[in-house]
Design an enzyme around this catalytic site. Structure first.
Site, PDB file in Angstrom:
ATOM      1  N   GLY A 124       0.830  -1.196   0.000  1.00 50.91           N
ATOM      2  CA  GLY A 124       0.000   0.000   0.000  1.00 50.91           C
ATOM      3  C   GLY A 124       0.865   1.246   0.000  1.00 50.91           C
ATOM      4  N   SER A 125       0.316   2.308   0.547  1.00 50.17           N
ATOM      5  CA  SER A 125       0.993   3.610   0.502  1.00 50.17           C
ATOM      6  C   SER A 125       2.163   3.670   1.499  1.00 50.17           C
ATOM      7  CB  SER A 125      -0.024   4.695   0.859  1.00 50.17           C
ATOM      8  OG  SER A 125      -0.556   4.416   2.142  1.00 50.17           O
TER       9      SER A 125
ATOM     10  N   CYS B 259       1.430   0.603  -8.806  1.00 49.30           N
ATOM     11  CA  CYS B 259       2.613   1.036  -8.049  1.00 49.30           C
ATOM     12  C   CYS B 259       3.777   1.273  -9.010  1.00 49.30           C
ATOM     13  CB  CYS B 259       2.979  -0.006  -7.000  1.00 49.30           C
ATOM     14  SG  CYS B 259       3.076  -1.660  -7.667  1.00 49.30           S
TER      15      CYS B 259
ATOM     16  N   GLU C  94       5.719  -3.463   0.632  1.00 47.25           N
ATOM     17  CA  GLU C  94       5.636  -3.159  -0.811  1.00 47.25           C
ATOM     18  C   GLU C  94       4.864  -1.858  -0.939  1.00 47.25           C
ATOM     19  OE1 GLU C  94       6.942  -4.676  -3.300  1.00 47.25           O
ATOM     20  OE2 GLU C  94       7.391  -6.691  -2.629  1.00 47.25           O
TER      21      GLU C  94
ATOM     22  N   GLY D  48       2.821   1.919   5.211  1.00 49.76           N
ATOM     23  CA  GLY D  48       4.019   1.120   5.469  1.00 49.76           C
ATOM     24  C   GLY D  48       4.768   1.598   6.710  1.00 49.76           C
TER      25      GLY D  48
END
Ligand code: NAD
Length: 516
Positions: free
Chosen positions: A242-243, A298, A264, A247
């Site tokens: 995610g963003s 992404c 990730e 994270g």
């Protein structure tokens, strides 16, 4: 029953529910969660979301299931994943249609996403017979030194809306062959695709005697549910996609309990186009990378760094293609750009464009009304935008951030060193590419002094990775790796064995410790 629920029913989901342990479904104990389609804002489902208490029950079941699953031979675990792959093959188009309804991806890309799930199943089946250890030379006589890999535990997977099913599969298929159980917290924006995937997989799990149903668990809710996973000491590994802010939160929570996190996170990907590039191929790669999934990958291409000698020609070609891009209902054949996920994403795009203009950006391919919004020939209720190109100076602050929308910033360069420095000069480090016909430039880009990203491509775009390679990025992208190569090791624990088959007890480093 709407289309999404009809498809979900065909995939084995009787009714949307937030909590599942194998094929046992239950309602979440939280507030109602409504799901709408980004295509036209039509309501798709409403159900009670999960809470931290639900997480507790699913993790407990996953841990119990893990204790059995870890003892099943790895190739037998591989057989489970082989059957999951077969199930996904059978239902590929239905599952893809659900991804399109819920995430707004065009049908081609949704089918590609399900194909990635199938591909990682195939990969993981082979991997199940290759969980290789190591034999190491011991310094002591009549000693054997070795390293082996054991199942790790139940692992938590938190996934993002833009790859609502594939990211889970990248983690889960490897984790399952490694002997782990998996608890999945999908994005609250795309829960139906997750439920349908779980329903399909649970059918396979319960049909296999060796597989305890609790090895696959599902909890659907918001960030608080993700946080409950991150805190849970029974989950030795949390894989979170995610963003960057997500994270940071998950990474520090997991670190505080000394767990492991596979992160990730966001990208801010660039492509360098050198004077020797095949411009036709470059245009195709740029457009796919920059406007695919409406700029919501992404790996989306966000920064184009073009040599000054070809910049005008390349820009003219790109603007021509951008002006003709088919934007509309992602289910329609021929449409290449579907909707953004929601109203907030549309606003984020407009804010970023306004900021870029303030910072000296020149917006190209915007259309006649100076707004990226598209209202005609698209379904009402969705947020449809025209992908745009913005020519901007390299020191503009907006270049440092990831806006999850189809904005392509263009910079000019004179020397390759300068282009590589620009490419690396952002906090994120996921994907990168160079288009060049010069082998020296290509190798320079891939060398230790070249791109600092987890992915560095030559003469292809920044997005559309194959599952065979390890996928992930550096710096604020989080450093995690998923999918192929030797990523399986992340889902196992390493054990070093020293075995003495002699009668003496020589100590390492020649130490003497004589008690007689
Ligand atoms: P997001 O960060 O808003 O949400 C992702 C997931 O994290 C969701 O399931 C959400 O509920 C959960 N979450 C959010 N905050 C949390 C918290 N504090 N604790 C625990 N869980 C939390 O991201 P999104 O909008 O769904 O996805 C877009 C972002 O994901 C982009 O930044 C994109 O680059 C990134 N992404 C990265 C990869 C990769 O492999 N690097 C892949 C896909 C998406």
């Amino acid at each position: 029953m709407n289309d999404a629920l009809a498809i979900a029913a065909r995939l084995g989901l009787a009714a949307p529910q937030a909590v599942a342990v194998g094929d046992r479904w239950s309602a979440g104990s939280g507030a109602p969660l409504s799901v709408t389609s980004p295509i036209d804002n039509a309501p798709l489902a409403e159900f009670a979301a999960a809470t931290a208490a639900d997480v507790e029950a699913v993790v407990a079941a996953a841990h119990e299931a893990f204790l059995q699953w870890r003892a099943v031979p790895a190739p037998v675990r591989g057989e489970l994943v082989r059957r999951i792959g077969e199930k996904l093959r059978e239902h590929k188009n239905d599952l893809a249609a659900l991804v399109t309804l819920e995430a707004g991806k065009i049908t081609q890309e949704s089918r590609g996403e399900v194909q990635e799930m199938i591909d990682i199943c195939d990969f993981a089946v082979g991997q199940s017979r290759q969980l290789y250890g190591l034999s190491i030379a011991s310094e002591r006589p009549e000693h054997r030194l070795a390293e082996q890999w054991h199942p790790l535990g139940a692992i938590g997977v938190i996934s993002a809306f833009n790859f609502p099913v594939a990211v889970w599969a990248w983690n889960a298929m490897l984790a399952l062959v490694c002997g782990d159980a998996v608890v999945w917290k999908p994005s609250e924006k795309t829960p139906l695709a997750a439920m349908a995937t779980h329903a399909l997989v649970a059918q396979v799990v319960v049909a296999m005697d060796e597989a305890p149903p609790g090895i696959v668990g599902l909890v659907i809710g918001d960030a608080k549910v993700g946080d409950a996973l991150a805190r849970h000491r029974r989950l030795p590994l949390i894989s979170a996609t995610g963003s960057v802010p997500m994270g940071r939160a998950v990474g520090s929570t997991v670190a505080a309990r000394l767990g492991r996190a596979l992160l990730e996170l966001g990208g801010n990907n660039a492509m360098i186009v050198a004077p020797s590039a095949d411009l036709e191929a470059a245009v195709r790669a740029i457009v796919f990378s920059a406007v695919g999934t409406c700029g919501q990958r992404c790996t989306t291409l966000r920064r184009l760094i073009v040599h000054e000698s070809i910049a005008d020609e390349l820009l003219a070609r790109l603007v021509r293609v951008y002006e003709g891009l088919p934007i509309g209902d992602p289910r329609d054949e021929g449409v290449l750009v579907g909707p953004l996920i929601d109203a907030a994403a549309g606003e984020a795009m407009e804010t970023a464009l306004a900021t870029a203009k303030e910072q000296g950006g020149r917006v190209l391919a915007l259309g006649k009304d100076a707004s990226p919004r598209v209202a005609e020939t698209v379904p009402a209720g969705g947020v449809y935008v025209r992908p745009v190109i913005v020519e901007i100076e390299p020191d503009a602050a907006i270049l440092q951030q990831e806006t999850f929308a189809p904005i392509l910033y263009v910079l000019r360069y004179a020397e390759l060193d300068e282009a590589i420095a620009l490419q690396n000069d952002v906090p994120q480090g996921l994907s990168s590419a160079i288009f060049t016909g010069d082998v020296r430039e290509a190798e320079r880009f891939c060398a230790p002094t070249g791109s600092d990203c987890g992915i560095a491509n030559v003469n292809i775009g920044t997005s559309g990775a194959e599952i065979g390679g390890a996928f992930g990025g550096e710096k604020e992208t989080g450093g995690g790796r998923e999918s192929g190569s030797d990523t399986w090791r992340t889902y196992m624990r390493r054990q070093t064995n020293t075995i003495n088959y002699g009668r003496d007890l020589p100590l390492a480093q020649g130490i003497r410790f004589d008690i007689y």
